[in-house]
Design an enzyme around this catalytic site. Structure first.
Site, PDB file in Angstrom:
ATOM      1  N   LEU A  13       0.634  -1.792   0.032  1.00  0.00           N
ATOM      2  CA  LEU A  13       0.320   0.057  -0.124  1.00  0.00           C
ATOM      3  C   LEU A  13       0.694   1.152  -0.258  1.00  0.00           C
ATOM      4  O   LEU A  13       1.572   1.654   0.813  1.00  0.00           O
ATOM      5  CB  LEU A  13      -1.232   0.148   0.840  1.00  0.00           C
ATOM      6  CG  LEU A  13      -2.264  -0.274   1.559  1.00  0.00           C
ATOM      7  CD1 LEU A  13      -2.615  -0.550   2.592  1.00  0.00           C
ATOM      8  CD2 LEU A  13      -3.187  -0.911   0.405  1.00  0.00           C
ATOM      9  N   HIS A  14       1.281   1.973  -0.893  1.00  0.00           N
ATOM     10  CA  HIS A  14       1.441   3.678  -0.689  1.00  0.00           C
ATOM     11  C   HIS A  14       0.654   4.821  -1.145  1.00  0.00           C
ATOM     12  O   HIS A  14       1.338   5.634  -1.451  1.00  0.00           O
ATOM     13  CB  HIS A  14       3.001   3.507  -2.001  1.00  0.00           C
ATOM     14  CG  HIS A  14       2.636   3.402  -3.424  1.00  0.00           C
ATOM     15  ND1 HIS A  14       1.978   1.962  -3.253  1.00  0.00           N
ATOM     16  CD2 HIS A  14       3.113   4.429  -3.545  1.00  0.00           C
ATOM     17  CE1 HIS A  14       2.321   2.341  -5.032  1.00  0.00           C
ATOM     18  NE2 HIS A  14       2.974   3.466  -5.263  1.00  0.00           N
TER      19      HIS A  14
END
Ligand code: UD1
Length: 391
Positions: A221-222
């Site tokens: 996740l980013h």
């Protein structure tokens, strides 16, 4: 009279800036170099990503040569980063007078270098053109729209991209459906993937996390939409801790997400769950993790494609995707941060194995070769943007 310089063509200037660019550029560099009829290649790294883990390890995993030049722009706001790449790329273009600038993907460096080249009337080739999420909250969507407007030749990964480009007034003669260079890298390196047990052990964790009977899931996740606000990130973490009650998770954490886990006080929640947090991993470690996973949860663009190519079910924690073929043909399902929806999908995957999908057209490992051949004949055409030739 012709100057000497106009007799020898300037190099193909290939631009990379951030992690997802590297796996796209590596096969292109190899294919360009192998093709005798193309000008010399010059690799420029803008320095958008600079961490060792985000950078040098990936370069060596992908057998990318060291960049000929690093512009060392580093981090900043979008405006500062984009402007800084432009400021530093312009004198390079003036100096080497490229035959063509090759940009890939949708990061800030992609747009910044395209802007510089287009004002200098240097031909631009955009690899991975025409993808649209139709969500302008994503900085990458702005980068995609504008880069495609500026590019002279647009190489696409899926047929629908041509429809998106036509809607934006881009002439079909500039668009070539060639397939997906990211899958060239995946197929070239899959046999060298690092086993997940080795990755865990090297990071100081118990390798049994990934060798249990239940299998394991991989998380990345980013995206700002998931990790930049306390509320969204807490929601995403709640989804993950819920999934971790069913299957242990391994999460190589991007620096942006790592900082916000601390800023938003989420570390304690994560420590209490069956979630192993790793530093960003090399390419071969990520391939090994994904290939062996029963399920991948992500908001990455590239991982949606890689899981489709690996036939591993992917739950994308976004409301939309610019890569719809991974949903219609591949293993991808859009789930957002909806805990119940994710739970249903995870249960289905654990019971039935989930979507198997099929490999999209031309994701065959030979896309870079097709691009090199096409570029060679395009650059040889007398009509190729003649007004763009730098004197
Ligand atoms: C960029 C791309 C995104 C891509 C992602 C992959 C844009 C708009 N976004 O997002 O499309 O999916 O790369 O990783 O171009 N940082 C480090 N070390 C680094 C680089 C960044 O610690 O080597 C940290 C910095 O705090 C920085 C933050 O990460 O401010 C964000 O970096 P940036 O390059 O601006 O965007 P990404 O989120 O990495």
């Amino acid at each position: 009279m012709m100057s000497m310089r106009s007799l020898s063509p300037g190099p193909l200037v290939c631009v990379v800036g951030a992690r997802p660019n590297y796996m796209k550029m590596a096969p292109l560099l190899r294919a360009f170099t192998a093709r005798g009829g193309l000008p010399d290649v010059m690799l420029v790294h803008t320095g958008q990503h600079y961490d060792l883990a985000m950078n040098e390890r990936l370069f060596s995993d992908l057998q990318l040569p060291a960049p000929d030049l690093n512009l060392e722009v580093g981090s900043g706001t979008h405006a500062v980063q984009t402007a800084e790449v432009m400021r530093r790329f312009e004198p390079v273009v003036d100096d080497v007078k490229p035959s063509c600038v090759i940009v890939v993907g949708d990061v800030n460096s992609t747009l910044a270098c395209s802007l510089v080249a287009s004002k200098k009337r240097i031909p631009i080739a955009h690899v991975e053109a025409g993808l649209r999420s139709f969500d302008r909250e994503m900085p990458e969507e702005i980068n995609r729209l504008l880069t495609d407007q500026l590019a002279d030749i647009l190489y696409t990964t899926e047929r629908d991209a041509a429809t998106n480009l036509a809607r934006e007034g881009i002439d079909a003669s500039r668009v070539r459906f060639v397939g997906n260079v990211m899958i060239d890298s995946l197929l070239a390196h899959k046999a060298r993937a690092v086993p997940p047990e080795t990755t865990l052990a090297r990071a100081g964790f118990d390798p049994n996390v990934v060798s249990g009977a239940a299998g394991f899931g991989v998380v990345t996740l980013h995206r700002p939409s998931n990790v930049d606000s306390r509320e969204s990130f807490a929601e995403a973490v709640a989804v993950l801790t819920d999934v971790a009650q069913r299957i242990p998770l391994v999460w190589p954490v991007h620096p942006r997400a790592r900082a916000n886990i601390d800023n938003f006080g989420l570390a304690a929640t994560l420590r209490g769950a069956a979630i192993t947090l790793l530093d960003p991993q090399g390419y071969l470690e990520m391939l090994g993790l994904m290939a062996a996973a029963r399920i991948v949860l992500t908001d990455s663009g590239g991982i949606q494609e890689e899981t489709t190519a690996l036939a591993v079910p992917c739950l994308t924690m976004r409301e939309n995707t610019e890569r719809p073929i991974t949903v219609t043909q591949g293993t991808n399902t859009l789930v957002g941060r909806d805990r119940m929806r994710v739970r249903e999908c995870v249960d289905a995957i654990l019971q039935t194995g989930g979507k198997r999908g099929r490999i999209p057209e031309l994701w065959d490992g030979r896309t870079a070769e097709r691009i090199a051949a096409d570029l060679e004949s395009w650059l040889a055409e007398p009509s190729t943007a003649p007004e763009r030739r730098v004197a």
